[in-house]
Design an enzyme around this catalytic site. Structure first.
Site, PDB file in Angstrom:
ATOM      1  N   ARG A  39       8.060   2.697  -1.412  1.00 54.74           N
ATOM      2  CA  ARG A  39       8.202   1.677  -0.945  1.00 54.74           C
ATOM      3  C   ARG A  39       9.468   1.352  -1.292  1.00 54.74           C
ATOM      4  O   ARG A  39      10.102   2.393  -2.473  1.00 54.74           O
ATOM      5  CB  ARG A  39       7.722   0.970  -1.924  1.00 54.74           C
ATOM      6  CG  ARG A  39       6.019   0.307  -2.314  1.00 54.74           C
ATOM      7  CD  ARG A  39       5.206  -0.104  -3.334  1.00 54.74           C
ATOM      8  NE  ARG A  39       4.435   0.018  -2.875  1.00 54.74           N
ATOM      9  CZ  ARG A  39       3.463  -0.052  -4.351  1.00 54.74           C
ATOM     10  NH1 ARG A  39       3.946  -0.228  -5.160  1.00 54.74           N
ATOM     11  NH2 ARG A  39       1.717  -0.083  -3.635  1.00 54.74           N
ATOM     12  N   ARG A  82       5.093  -9.297  -3.881  1.00 57.14           N
ATOM     13  CA  ARG A  82       5.211  -8.391  -4.205  1.00 57.14           C
ATOM     14  C   ARG A  82       5.616  -7.576  -2.318  1.00 57.14           C
ATOM     15  O   ARG A  82       6.410  -6.653  -2.319  1.00 57.14           O
ATOM     16  CB  ARG A  82       4.624  -7.178  -4.465  1.00 57.14           C
ATOM     17  CG  ARG A  82       4.995  -6.145  -5.276  1.00 57.14           C
ATOM     18  CD  ARG A  82       3.739  -5.490  -5.870  1.00 57.14           C
ATOM     19  NE  ARG A  82       3.689  -4.288  -5.184  1.00 57.14           N
ATOM     20  CZ  ARG A  82       1.838  -3.140  -5.931  1.00 57.14           C
ATOM     21  NH1 ARG A  82       2.289  -3.732  -6.842  1.00 57.14           N
ATOM     22  NH2 ARG A  82       1.433  -2.940  -5.032  1.00 57.14           N
ATOM     23  N   ARG A 127      -6.878  -3.304  -0.537  1.00 56.07           N
ATOM     24  CA  ARG A 127      -6.774  -3.560  -2.387  1.00 56.07           C
ATOM     25  C   ARG A 127      -7.184  -4.624  -2.667  1.00 56.07           C
ATOM     26  O   ARG A 127      -8.043  -3.965  -4.036  1.00 56.07           O
ATOM     27  CB  ARG A 127      -5.053  -3.337  -2.866  1.00 56.07           C
ATOM     28  CG  ARG A 127      -4.614  -2.032  -2.420  1.00 56.07           C
ATOM     29  CD  ARG A 127      -3.146  -2.603  -1.778  1.00 56.07           C
ATOM     30  NE  ARG A 127      -2.317  -1.168  -1.698  1.00 56.07           N
ATOM     31  CZ  ARG A 127      -1.522  -0.385  -2.428  1.00 56.07           C
ATOM     32  NH1 ARG A 127      -1.501  -0.568  -3.875  1.00 56.07           N
ATOM     33  NH2 ARG A 127      -0.973   1.079  -1.981  1.00 56.07           N
TER      34      ARG A 127
HETATM   35  N1  LIG Z   1       2.063 -11.867 -16.248  1.00 51.26           N
HETATM   36  C1  LIG Z   1       2.704 -11.505 -14.798  1.00 51.26           C
HETATM   37  N2  LIG Z   1       3.367 -12.856 -14.032  1.00 51.26           N
HETATM   38  C2  LIG Z   1       3.384 -13.146 -12.738  1.00 51.26           C
HETATM   39  N3  LIG Z   1       4.106 -11.736 -12.222  1.00 51.26           N
HETATM   40  C3  LIG Z   1       4.186 -11.034 -12.730  1.00 51.26           C
HETATM   41  C4  LIG Z   1       3.212 -10.152 -13.635  1.00 51.26           C
HETATM   42  N4  LIG Z   1       2.992  -9.181 -14.167  1.00 51.26           N
HETATM   43  C5  LIG Z   1       3.055  -8.294 -13.122  1.00 51.26           C
HETATM   44  N5  LIG Z   1       3.829  -9.480 -11.929  1.00 51.26           N
HETATM   45  C6  LIG Z   1       4.034  -9.261 -10.425  1.00 51.26           C
HETATM   46  O1  LIG Z   1       3.278  -8.967  -9.702  1.00 51.26           O
HETATM   47  C7  LIG Z   1       3.856  -8.137  -9.163  1.00 51.26           C
HETATM   48  C8  LIG Z   1       2.282  -6.705  -9.477  1.00 51.26           C
HETATM   49  O2  LIG Z   1       2.608  -5.934 -10.546  1.00 51.26           O
HETATM   50  P1  LIG Z   1       3.207  -4.365 -10.252  1.00 51.26           P
HETATM   51  O3  LIG Z   1       3.612  -3.803  -9.273  1.00 51.26           O
HETATM   52  O4  LIG Z   1       3.641  -4.060 -11.872  1.00 51.26           O
HETATM   53  O5  LIG Z   1       1.337  -4.229 -10.506  1.00 51.26           O
HETATM   54  P2  LIG Z   1       0.213  -2.819 -10.605  1.00 51.26           P
HETATM   55  O6  LIG Z   1      -1.072  -3.041 -11.304  1.00 51.26           O
HETATM   56  O7  LIG Z   1       1.190  -1.502 -10.946  1.00 51.26           O
HETATM   57  O8  LIG Z   1       0.030  -2.416  -8.807  1.00 51.26           O
HETATM   58  P3  LIG Z   1      -0.449  -0.882  -8.387  1.00 51.26           P
HETATM   59  O9  LIG Z   1      -1.568  -0.783  -9.001  1.00 51.26           O
HETATM   60  O10 LIG Z   1      -0.197  -1.309  -6.950  1.00 51.26           O
HETATM   61  O11 LIG Z   1       0.786  -0.655  -8.426  1.00 51.26           O
HETATM   62  C9  LIG Z   1       4.559  -7.460  -9.484  1.00 51.26           C
HETATM   63  O12 LIG Z   1       5.712  -8.211  -7.866  1.00 51.26           O
HETATM   64  C10 LIG Z   1       4.946  -7.799 -10.040  1.00 51.26           C
HETATM   65  O13 LIG Z   1       6.649  -8.419 -10.681  1.00 51.26           O
HETATM   66  N1  LIG Z   2      -6.446   8.443  -9.389  1.00 50.11           N
HETATM   67  C1  LIG Z   2      -5.547   8.464  -9.560  1.00 50.11           C
HETATM   68  N2  LIG Z   2      -4.676   6.776  -9.365  1.00 50.11           N
HETATM   69  C2  LIG Z   2      -3.647   6.568  -9.100  1.00 50.11           C
HETATM   70  C3  LIG Z   2      -2.769   8.026  -9.835  1.00 50.11           C
HETATM   71  N3  LIG Z   2      -1.533   7.677  -9.155  1.00 50.11           N
HETATM   72  C4  LIG Z   2      -1.184   6.016  -8.948  1.00 50.11           C
HETATM   73  N4  LIG Z   2      -2.992   5.805  -8.637  1.00 50.11           N
HETATM   74  C5  LIG Z   2      -3.366   4.300  -8.597  1.00 50.11           C
HETATM   75  O1  LIG Z   2      -3.461   4.130  -7.083  1.00 50.11           O
HETATM   76  C6  LIG Z   2      -3.366   2.688  -6.593  1.00 50.11           C
HETATM   77  C7  LIG Z   2      -2.335   2.899  -6.100  1.00 50.11           C
HETATM   78  O2  LIG Z   2      -0.857   2.329  -6.388  1.00 50.11           O
HETATM   79  P1  LIG Z   2       0.587   2.697  -5.210  1.00 50.11           P
HETATM   80  O3  LIG Z   2       1.364   2.783  -6.354  1.00 50.11           O
HETATM   81  O4  LIG Z   2       0.282   2.683  -4.187  1.00 50.11           O
HETATM   82  O5  LIG Z   2       0.568   0.614  -5.357  1.00 50.11           O
HETATM   83  C8  LIG Z   2      -2.888   1.948  -8.568  1.00 50.11           C
HETATM   84  O6  LIG Z   2      -4.456   1.746  -8.822  1.00 50.11           O
HETATM   85  C9  LIG Z   2      -2.267   3.088  -9.435  1.00 50.11           C
HETATM   86  O7  LIG Z   2      -2.923   3.132 -10.770  1.00 50.11           O
HETATM   87  C10 LIG Z   2      -3.152   9.158  -9.883  1.00 50.11           C
HETATM   88  O8  LIG Z   2      -2.691  10.215 -10.238  1.00 50.11           O
HETATM   89  N5  LIG Z   2      -4.480   9.221  -9.430  1.00 50.11           N
END
Ligand SMILES: Nc1ncnc2c1ncn2[C@@H]1O[C@H](COP(=O)(O)OP(=O)(O)OP(=O)(O)O)[C@@H](O)[C@H]1O
Ligand SMILES: Nc1nc2c(ncn2[C@@H]2O[C@H](COP(=O)(O)O)[C@@H](O)[C@H]2O)c(=O)[nH]1
Length: 209
Positions: free
Chosen positions: A54, A147, A158
């Protein structure tokens, strides 16, 4: 007399932390806050993925971005602790990624989906399992849409996976704790509380080295 249980614990190194939960629940947001506040305490297990980077993501920092062929070959060669297909892309935790963090005696943080949780549970990593959840599916959808990282097709995949992940988080014994990420600072405070013992152990060991 020396407290041998404490010596053994320090030698074994800190327990890894697994963050899991629906895409968009806030796992990366929370772990980035932890790594910023506790510089030199946590180390991120950099996964491999076949998805496209991204904007703003860096190869080797957020993920190792690889082709499907390269990933499949590495999986077949036994280089991964676990791997999974999520939303049409491959993801995996390499042995090297975890080893790199543990060699520095840092708390290794893994951000993985539910398939990864199931597989990591079969290993001897002795991780702390934390489920991160959004307050509701509507809020989750809004966060994912805001996002602006997903196509409509990817977003729907998703959201579908998210419903399964929510049910998975309720399975008995899967997670040590479930944190609802509503107000970010509150969720972050809860996460820190859960990890306090490990954080203090790393700080103490670091000071005596
Ligand atoms: N408590 C919150 N309140 C509002 N927005 C939030 C909060 N926590 C996270 N966000 C926003 O929500 C979006 C998703 O958060 P984040 O990317 O950290 O999720 P993630 O669980 O890591 O997702 P992925 O598994 O797709 O990587 C982001 O744009 C982030 O800035
Ligand atoms: N089983 C695994 N899941 C993983 C790993 N690294 C990330 N993730 C999960 O994939 C989704 C999507 O991630 P995104 O970065 O494309 O938004 C998210 O639930 C991650 O936790 C891995 O090594 N193994």
């Amino acid at each position: 007399m020396r407290d041998l249980s404490r010596v053994d614990k320090a030698m074994a190194g800190p327990r890894p932390v697994v963050l899991s939960g629906p895409s968009g629940a806030g796992k990366s947001t929370l772990l980035k806050k932890l790594m910023k506040e506790y510089d030199g305490v946590f180390g991120f297990s950099v996964s491999h993925t076949t998805r496209q980077p991204r904007p703003g993501e860096e190869n080797g920092k957020d993920y190792h971005y690889v082709t499907k062929d390269a990933m499949q070959t590495a999986v077949d060669n036994g280089e991964f602790i676990e791997s999974a297909v999520f939303s049409g892309n491959m993801y995996g935790t390499s042995k090297a990624a975890v080893q790199a963090v543990r060699a520095k005696n840092l708390i290794c943080i893994l951000d993985i989906d539910m398939q990864g949780v199931r597989n990591i549970k079969k290993t001897d990593l002795n991780a702390i399992y934390v489920s991160i959840q959004a307050p509701s599916m509507d809020i989750l959808e809004k966060r994912l849409r805001d996002r602006k990282t997903e196509s409509e097709e990817s977003l729907q995949k998703r959201l579908h996976a998210a419903r399964v992940e929510v049910e998975f988080s309720k399975e008995e014994g899967m997670f040590d704790v479930c944190i609802v990420n509503d107000v970010l600072e509150d969720a972050y405070g809860k996460l820190k509380d859960v990890l306090l013992e490990e954080i203090n152990q790393v700080k103490k060991t670091g000071m005596t080295l």
